[in-house]
Each structure stands twice: as C-alpha cells, then as structure tokens.
Design an enzyme around this catalytic site. Structure first.
Site: not given
Length: 434
Positions: A71-72, A233
């Site tokens: 992520q991110h 995830d």
C-alpha cells in the site's frame, strides 16, 4: 476447469498463484525478487511481474486475474504516462514533516473524519506534499497518481507509454479498489469518492486518479480477460484467509499488524487505528506496531538459542514468568505512539531471573504489544470474536499456546500460505460470476 491468477506485489518480491476458480486450489505458482530500498523505479516491479508470470507457466489459459500489493507507494505519471520519478514506498520516511504539516493545516480530527486517517509518513498524501515542497519541477509534471498495484494492473492490461503497450498511455484507464484507495489520505470512505481539496493541498494541483472499482466490478485486459480491482496487501490477506466480521488478523512479522473486518467504518482522531476499507465493501480498521518477531530475535540472541529452543524455554515457565515483565519497545513504538521509548525488563528477583522466565517474558511482552492493538480496536466498537495468527512469528509453538491467554480471544493459526496472492485470486474468481 477455469483458471484465475492472483498476484502479490510486495515490498520484497512478486508472487503469482494460478488457482482453480471453483476450489481455490493452487495449480501452479511463480516468484521474482524486487530491489531493496524505499525509493524504487516501478519498471523493476513490471519486470518482476513478467518474470513471476513466466515462472508460473504464463497466463494464456487464465480467464481472470487481479493484483494485490504493497500500500501507499506513490507512482507519479506525466501526461504521456511516463513515470516522473522513482516511487516513494510506504517505508520511506522522508515525508514525516509533510505529515505534520498537513495535520497542522487541517487538524487531526477533521482529517480522520474526512478520510479515516491521520497522516503519517507512510501515506501517499504525505509523499505528494514532500514532492511539492522538495521537487517542485517534478510535482508540476504530475498528471496522474497511482499506487503500485494500480500501476501494475494498468500495465498488464496493456496500457503504458512504450511500444510494448498495445493500448497506449490512457490515464483514464487507471483503476484501483476501495482498500488501496483508503490508504492514500485523500479518499473519503463515507462517500466512496476522492477528496480533491486534500489532494490539491498536498500536490498543488488536481490530477487523474484511478477509478475505484466496487467488489462486483471489473475491467478487461488486451486479451479480453476479466480483471478485478485488486487490493492492498492487508485487505488481500483478509480475503485470502476468508476473514469476516468478528475476525481479527494478527500478523507477526518483523513488525506487527492487527486488523479486523468490520461492517462499520472507524474514526480515530489519535491516529492509532487507521480506518482502512477492505475489498468486499466492508472496512478494515488496522493498528501497526514496530516490535513483533524481532523481540523474539533479540531475546534469542541474548540467550544464545534459536527460535525452537526459545519456544521450548518459554513453555517451561509458568504464565506471568514469575513476575518478570518485558516491555518490548526496543526501537520505540508506534502503538502506543512512543517513538523515543526503549525496552525494559522489570520484576527481576533471584527466583524470577531464569532462562525460562526470560523466554516467557519475551513471548508475553511481544503479544502484549499486539494486544494493545486489539484494545484500540475494541475502544472504537469493533467486534472481535476470533484471532487469526499469521506471519513468521506464528510458527512458534510458544506463541501459538500463549496467544489466547494474552490476547483474550480464541486463536486459530492457518497453514502458512501466500494469502495476499490467494486473496487476489479469489477476487478474480468472483468477477467471473458477474
């Protein structure tokens, strides 16, 4: 037999599973490594994805697929679909000041209400602010922002700026899902739309953002295969594990994560609980801790034993370790937010200071840190009925036996597996039914 593909493009590697859509049985699988670092050229992920697919025997016989991933991470694209600069990953902390600046500008309570998050350096919004402040020329070139799994989905569907991409650099074809969008810091879980004011406050101008696909929506690739929206995830792992409302996943890796499937969104102005969404239409409130399996590593080194012997020693002591208590904040802690804290060992007497008790205190201390995450979820009204223990630390017999006592919940330990990739495969199988 209909086959589907699920992908886990994590920080360290790319894992591919090809499964039977009806039974979720793994038919074949592949893997490729990712480069180290917190700032990575996304082309390395693309090459690894192609290598992992080839290692899994290709996808000519696959009918649908989906990608889960870290992520991110900030993937910034220009108007021609080219990557503007290396992607800043979730673990790149250079945007810590940007997180503080955004919180000061809007207020923690307001940001939590609007996005479910209080900014920390992990989140995409802080990386965009860092780009604006430190690389203004690059920031000005940005025409679209994607997350790692969004960008890989776009490329594998046939889009991109190079001659190998038959469908061209169509930025409006970028897609994502609720779970990954919820980790950006500029997506509103209440409306399911982007908060453009926050995006512009971060980057300085508006850009194309991936269309957020719902759980029953899909697009196609150049070969006509159905493609799911993918997942972050943790949401992919929850789906792969079959977690539902009342379940909390306790992941014991180098660091720890505690996340629960919830019917209701959470708002935590303290920032302890990140109010993520999942990829099924529910929510996935999450707590992260810095100290998990490495607590066992540290005490194992002190005792001069491997993990198996540490486990044997811990089970040789009584619950409570005769009063010996390890506070496991070896390099600070995120939950609770104590960045400058250190670990401490208390309750030492001639009777309590034994190898067995020290091993037991390490396991109990580590699990107590994760239990603090469970308590943070409880305080927000998240129902917790069963804990699913995953990650490398869950393979310790002592951890498995002691966890129910410390966590205060029934504990199940699923067989080790590539649950993010399996969750993506399960999502791919689901889109075949629509």
């Amino acid at each position: 037999m209909a086959l589907v593909m699920g992908v886990d493009s994590s920080t360290q590697s790319c894992k591919v599973v090809i499964t039977d859509a009806a039974t979720q049985t793994v038919v074949r699988q592949g893997r490729a490594s990712h480069p180290d670092g917190t700032s990575v050229d996304p082309e390395a992920w693309w090459r690894a994805l192609q290598e992992a697919i080839a290692d899994a025997g290709g996808i000519d016989d696959v009918e649908a697929w989906a990608i889960g991933g870290q992520q991110h991470g900030m993937v910034a694209l220009d108007a021609e679909g080219r990557v503007v600069r290396d992607a800043l990953l979730w673990n790149d902390t250079r945007s810590a000041q940007a997180a503080s600046d955004l919180t000061a500008e809007f207020g923690a309570e307001e940001l939590a209400r609007r996005t479910g998050l209080v900014p920390v350096a992990s989140f995409t919004i802080t990386k965009l602010r860092w780009l604006r402040d430190h690389e203004p020329e690059n920031a000005a070139r940005v025409a679209a922002v994607a997350l790692p799994h969004d960008w890989l989905t776009w490329r594998l569907r046939g889009f991109g700026p190079d001659i190998e991409s038959p469908r061209g650099p169509v930025l409006d074809e970028l897609v994502t899902d609720r779970s990954d969008a919820s980790g950006t810091g500029y997506w509103d879980p209440a409306t399911g739309g982007y908060d453009r004011e926050l995006l512009i406050a971060a980057l300085g101008h508006d850009v194309v953002l991936p269309r957020v696909l719902g759980p029953d929506e899909w697009v196609t690739d150049a070969a006509g295969r159905r493609v799911g929206g993918g997942a972050g995830d943790n949401a992919g792992a929850a789906l792969g594990l079959g977690a539902g409302p009342g379940d909390v996943v306790v992941s014991i890796g180098t660091s720890g994560t505690v996340f629960a499937v919830s019917e209701e969104r959470t708002i935590d102005p303290t920032g302890t609980v990140a109010g993520f969404a999942d990829c099924t239409g529910r929510f996935l409130p999450l707590v992260a801790t810095l100290n998990a399996a490495r607590v066992l590593d540290a005490i194992g080194r002190v005792l001069g034993v491997d993990h198996a012997e540490l486990s044997r020693l811990a089970l040789g002591a009584e619950p409570g370790a005769a009063g010996l208590t390890l506070v496991p904040y070896f390099e600070g802690e995120r939950t609770p937010n104590l960045p400058d804290a250190t670990a401490s060992l208390t309750g030492m007497t001639l009777a309590s200071t034994t190898r067995e008790n020290l091993a037991r205190a390490a396991v109990e201390g580590m699990l107590s840190g994760l239990a603090a995450g469970l308590e943070a979820l409880r305080l927000l009204g998240v129902p917790l009925e069963r804990a699913l223990l995953v990650g490398g630390g869950a393979q310790s017999e002592a951890v498995r036996e002691i966890a129910p006592l410390v966590l205060g919940l029934p504990v199940e330990v699923p067989e080790p597996g590539e649950y993010v990739a399996l969750g993506a495969a399960r999502q791919a199988a689901s889109v075949l039914s629509y």
